[in-house]
Motif scaffolding. Structure first.
Motif, short mmCIF file in Angstrom:
data_model
loop_
_atom_site.label_atom_id
_atom_site.label_comp_id
_atom_site.label_asym_id
_atom_site.label_seq_id
_atom_site.Cartn_x
_atom_site.Cartn_y
_atom_site.Cartn_z
N UNK A 78 -43.63 -12.51 -7.49
CA UNK A 78 -43.13 -11.79 -8.66
C UNK A 78 -43.89 -12.19 -9.91
N UNK A 79 -44.16 -11.21 -10.75
CA UNK A 79 -44.59 -11.46 -12.12
C UNK A 79 -43.30 -11.34 -12.92
N UNK A 80 -42.83 -12.46 -13.44
CA UNK A 80 -41.50 -12.54 -14.05
C UNK A 80 -41.57 -12.19 -15.53
N UNK A 81 -40.71 -11.27 -15.92
CA UNK A 81 -40.64 -10.85 -17.32
C UNK A 81 -39.90 -11.88 -18.16
N UNK A 82 -40.24 -11.93 -19.44
CA UNK A 82 -39.48 -12.77 -20.39
C UNK A 82 -38.09 -12.18 -20.58
N UNK A 83 -38.02 -10.86 -20.64
CA UNK A 83 -36.74 -10.16 -20.77
C UNK A 83 -36.13 -10.04 -19.38
N UNK A 84 -35.18 -10.89 -19.08
CA UNK A 84 -34.61 -10.95 -17.73
C UNK A 84 -33.72 -9.77 -17.39
N UNK A 85 -33.43 -8.91 -18.36
CA UNK A 85 -32.59 -7.74 -18.07
C UNK A 85 -33.41 -6.60 -17.46
N UNK A 86 -34.73 -6.72 -17.48
CA UNK A 86 -35.58 -5.68 -16.89
C UNK A 86 -36.16 -6.17 -15.57
N UNK A 87 -36.61 -5.22 -14.75
CA UNK A 87 -37.13 -5.54 -13.43
C UNK A 87 -38.47 -6.28 -13.51
N UNK A 88 -38.63 -7.24 -12.61
CA UNK A 88 -39.90 -7.95 -12.50
C UNK A 88 -40.88 -7.10 -11.71
N UNK A 89 -42.13 -7.47 -11.76
CA UNK A 89 -43.19 -6.76 -11.05
C UNK A 89 -43.53 -7.52 -9.78
N UNK A 90 -43.45 -6.87 -8.63
CA UNK A 90 -43.74 -7.50 -7.34
C UNK A 90 -45.15 -7.08 -6.89
N UNK A 91 -46.00 -8.08 -6.65
CA UNK A 91 -47.35 -7.83 -6.16
C UNK A 91 -47.46 -8.34 -4.73
#
Length: 164
Positions: free
Chosen positions: A123-136
Protein backbone atom coordinates in the motif's frame (compact mmCIF):
# COMPACT_ATOMS: atom_id res chain seq x y z
CA UNK A 1 13.06 -4.71 -25.29
CA UNK A 2 11.98 -5.30 -21.71
CA UNK A 3 9.28 -3.26 -20.03
CA UNK A 4 10.29 -0.93 -17.23
CA UNK A 5 8.88 -3.24 -14.54
CA UNK A 6 11.36 -5.96 -15.50
CA UNK A 7 14.38 -3.66 -15.26
CA UNK A 8 16.48 -2.83 -12.16
CA UNK A 9 15.97 0.21 -9.92
CA UNK A 10 18.97 2.03 -11.43
CA UNK A 11 17.14 2.14 -14.76
CA UNK A 12 14.07 3.63 -13.05
CA UNK A 13 16.18 6.37 -11.45
CA UNK A 14 17.88 7.16 -14.76
CA UNK A 15 14.52 7.34 -16.53
CA UNK A 16 13.05 9.61 -13.83
CA UNK A 17 16.02 11.99 -14.06
CA UNK A 18 16.12 11.91 -17.86
CA UNK A 19 12.41 12.27 -18.72
CA UNK A 20 10.79 13.32 -15.46
CA UNK A 21 8.59 10.22 -15.28
CA UNK A 22 8.74 6.45 -15.20
CA UNK A 23 5.94 4.38 -16.72
CA UNK A 24 5.41 0.83 -15.49
CA UNK A 25 2.93 -0.76 -17.94
CA UNK A 26 1.08 -3.98 -17.17
CA UNK A 27 3.52 -6.86 -17.54
CA UNK A 28 2.45 -9.34 -20.22
CA UNK A 29 4.47 -12.12 -18.60
CA UNK A 30 2.28 -11.76 -15.52
CA UNK A 31 -1.03 -11.61 -17.43
CA UNK A 32 -0.49 -14.50 -19.85
CA UNK A 33 -0.92 -17.40 -17.36
CA UNK A 34 -4.02 -15.74 -15.90
CA UNK A 35 -5.47 -15.25 -19.36
CA UNK A 36 -4.79 -18.87 -20.38
CA UNK A 37 -6.40 -20.19 -17.19
CA UNK A 38 -9.56 -18.19 -17.94
CA UNK A 39 -9.72 -19.62 -21.48
CA UNK A 40 -9.33 -23.13 -20.06
CA UNK A 41 -12.12 -22.49 -17.53
CA UNK A 42 -14.51 -21.46 -20.31
CA UNK A 43 -13.66 -24.47 -22.45
CA UNK A 44 -14.16 -26.84 -19.52
CA UNK A 45 -17.40 -25.16 -18.45
CA UNK A 46 -18.90 -25.66 -21.89
CA UNK A 47 -17.45 -29.07 -22.78
CA UNK A 48 -17.89 -31.00 -19.52
CA UNK A 49 -21.70 -30.67 -19.29
CA UNK A 50 -22.03 -31.53 -22.97
CA UNK A 51 -19.79 -34.60 -22.69
CA UNK A 52 -21.53 -35.87 -19.55
CA UNK A 53 -24.95 -35.63 -21.16
CA UNK A 54 -26.04 -33.28 -18.39
CA UNK A 55 -29.66 -32.22 -18.20
CA UNK A 56 -30.75 -29.04 -19.90
CA UNK A 57 -30.38 -26.74 -16.81
CA UNK A 58 -26.73 -27.82 -16.50
CA UNK A 59 -26.03 -26.86 -20.09
CA UNK A 60 -27.80 -23.51 -19.68
CA UNK A 61 -25.78 -22.81 -16.51
CA UNK A 62 -22.58 -23.72 -18.33
CA UNK A 63 -23.42 -21.36 -21.18
CA UNK A 64 -24.16 -18.50 -18.76
CA UNK A 65 -20.85 -19.20 -17.01
CA UNK A 66 -19.09 -19.25 -20.38
CA UNK A 67 -20.66 -15.93 -21.38
CA UNK A 68 -19.51 -14.26 -18.16
CA UNK A 69 -16.01 -15.63 -18.59
CA UNK A 70 -15.98 -14.58 -22.25
CA UNK A 71 -16.47 -10.97 -21.09
CA UNK A 72 -13.64 -11.39 -18.57
CA UNK A 73 -11.44 -12.84 -21.28
CA UNK A 74 -12.23 -9.84 -23.49
CA UNK A 75 -11.16 -7.49 -20.70
CA UNK A 76 -8.01 -9.58 -20.23
CA UNK A 77 -7.19 -9.40 -23.94
CA UNK A 78 -7.61 -5.62 -23.88
CA UNK A 79 -5.31 -5.35 -20.87
CA UNK A 80 -2.80 -7.72 -22.46
CA UNK A 81 -2.65 -5.68 -25.67
CA UNK A 82 -2.88 -2.19 -24.15
CA UNK A 83 -0.77 -3.06 -21.07
CA UNK A 84 -3.15 -1.10 -18.84
CA UNK A 85 -3.52 0.02 -16.11
CA UNK A 86 -0.04 1.49 -15.89
CA UNK A 87 1.72 2.90 -12.84
CA UNK A 88 3.35 6.27 -13.54
CA UNK A 89 5.83 7.83 -11.13
CA UNK A 90 6.70 11.43 -11.93
CA UNK A 91 7.63 14.69 -10.23
CA UNK A 92 3.98 15.30 -9.25
CA UNK A 93 3.28 11.94 -7.61
CA UNK A 94 2.07 8.43 -8.40
CA UNK A 95 -0.66 7.58 -10.89
CA UNK A 96 -2.35 4.22 -11.25
CA UNK A 97 -4.47 3.99 -14.35
CA UNK A 98 -6.44 7.03 -15.46
CA UNK A 99 -8.33 7.82 -12.27
CA UNK A 100 -6.07 7.18 -9.30
CA UNK A 101 -3.52 9.90 -8.52
CA UNK A 102 -1.64 10.46 -5.31
CA UNK A 103 0.57 13.58 -5.07
CA UNK A 104 3.81 13.29 -3.10
CA UNK A 105 2.42 15.67 -0.46
CA UNK A 106 -0.51 13.33 0.23
CA UNK A 107 1.68 10.25 0.82
CA UNK A 108 2.19 9.38 4.48
CA UNK A 109 4.24 6.22 3.97
CA UNK A 110 4.58 2.86 2.31
CA UNK A 111 3.17 -0.40 3.63
CA UNK A 112 4.97 -3.72 3.69
CA UNK A 113 4.98 -6.17 0.79
CA UNK A 114 2.45 -8.93 1.46
CA UNK A 115 0.72 -11.71 -0.46
CA UNK A 116 1.33 -14.97 -2.27
CA UNK A 117 4.47 -15.20 -4.45
CA UNK A 118 2.68 -14.37 -7.71
CA UNK A 119 0.30 -11.78 -6.27
CA UNK A 120 2.39 -9.62 -3.96
CA UNK A 121 1.12 -6.12 -3.14
CA UNK A 122 1.89 -3.14 -0.95
CA UNK A 123 0.00 0.00 0.00
CA UNK A 124 0.94 3.59 -0.63
CA UNK A 125 -0.58 5.05 2.53
CA UNK A 126 -2.29 8.43 2.41
CA UNK A 127 -1.79 11.08 5.09
CA UNK A 128 -5.56 11.56 5.08
CA UNK A 129 -6.67 8.25 6.56
CA UNK A 130 -10.31 8.83 5.63
CA UNK A 131 -9.50 8.24 1.94
CA UNK A 132 -8.53 4.99 0.24
CA UNK A 133 -4.89 4.01 -0.01
CA UNK A 134 -3.28 3.06 -3.30
CA UNK A 135 -2.45 -0.65 -3.75
CA UNK A 136 0.41 -1.51 -6.11
CA UNK A 137 1.15 -5.07 -7.23
CA UNK A 138 3.40 -7.33 -9.26
CA UNK A 139 1.17 -6.76 -12.25
CA UNK A 140 3.37 -3.81 -13.14
CA UNK A 141 6.71 -4.53 -11.42
CA UNK A 142 8.42 -7.91 -11.10
CA UNK A 143 10.52 -7.18 -7.98
CA UNK A 144 8.00 -5.46 -5.75
CA UNK A 145 10.34 -5.18 -2.74
CA UNK A 146 12.92 -3.34 -4.85
CA UNK A 147 10.17 -1.11 -6.26
CA UNK A 148 8.94 -0.29 -2.75
CA UNK A 149 12.46 0.65 -1.62
CA UNK A 150 12.99 2.78 -4.73
CA UNK A 151 9.65 4.50 -4.25
CA UNK A 152 10.55 5.15 -0.62
CA UNK A 153 13.83 6.77 -1.69
CA UNK A 154 12.00 8.97 -4.22
CA UNK A 155 9.47 9.92 -1.54
CA UNK A 156 12.22 10.91 0.91
CA UNK A 157 13.99 12.88 -1.83
CA UNK A 158 10.76 14.77 -2.62
CA UNK A 159 10.07 15.47 1.05
CA UNK A 160 13.59 16.70 1.83
CA UNK A 161 13.75 18.90 -1.27
CA UNK A 162 10.45 20.52 -0.31
CA UNK A 163 8.66 19.35 -3.46
CA UNK A 164 6.23 17.11 -1.57
Amino acid sequence: MTVMGERPAAAWTDELRRTGRVVFPLRRRWMLPLFLSQVLAVVLAVLLPLLDGAPSPGVVGALVFAAVYAVLIGIGVFRLVAQRPAVVVDHDGIRYGRRKFLPWSAIGGLGIVIGAPLERTFLVIRRDLSRKNLRLSQRNVRDLQEFRQWLGAVLVERQTSGQA
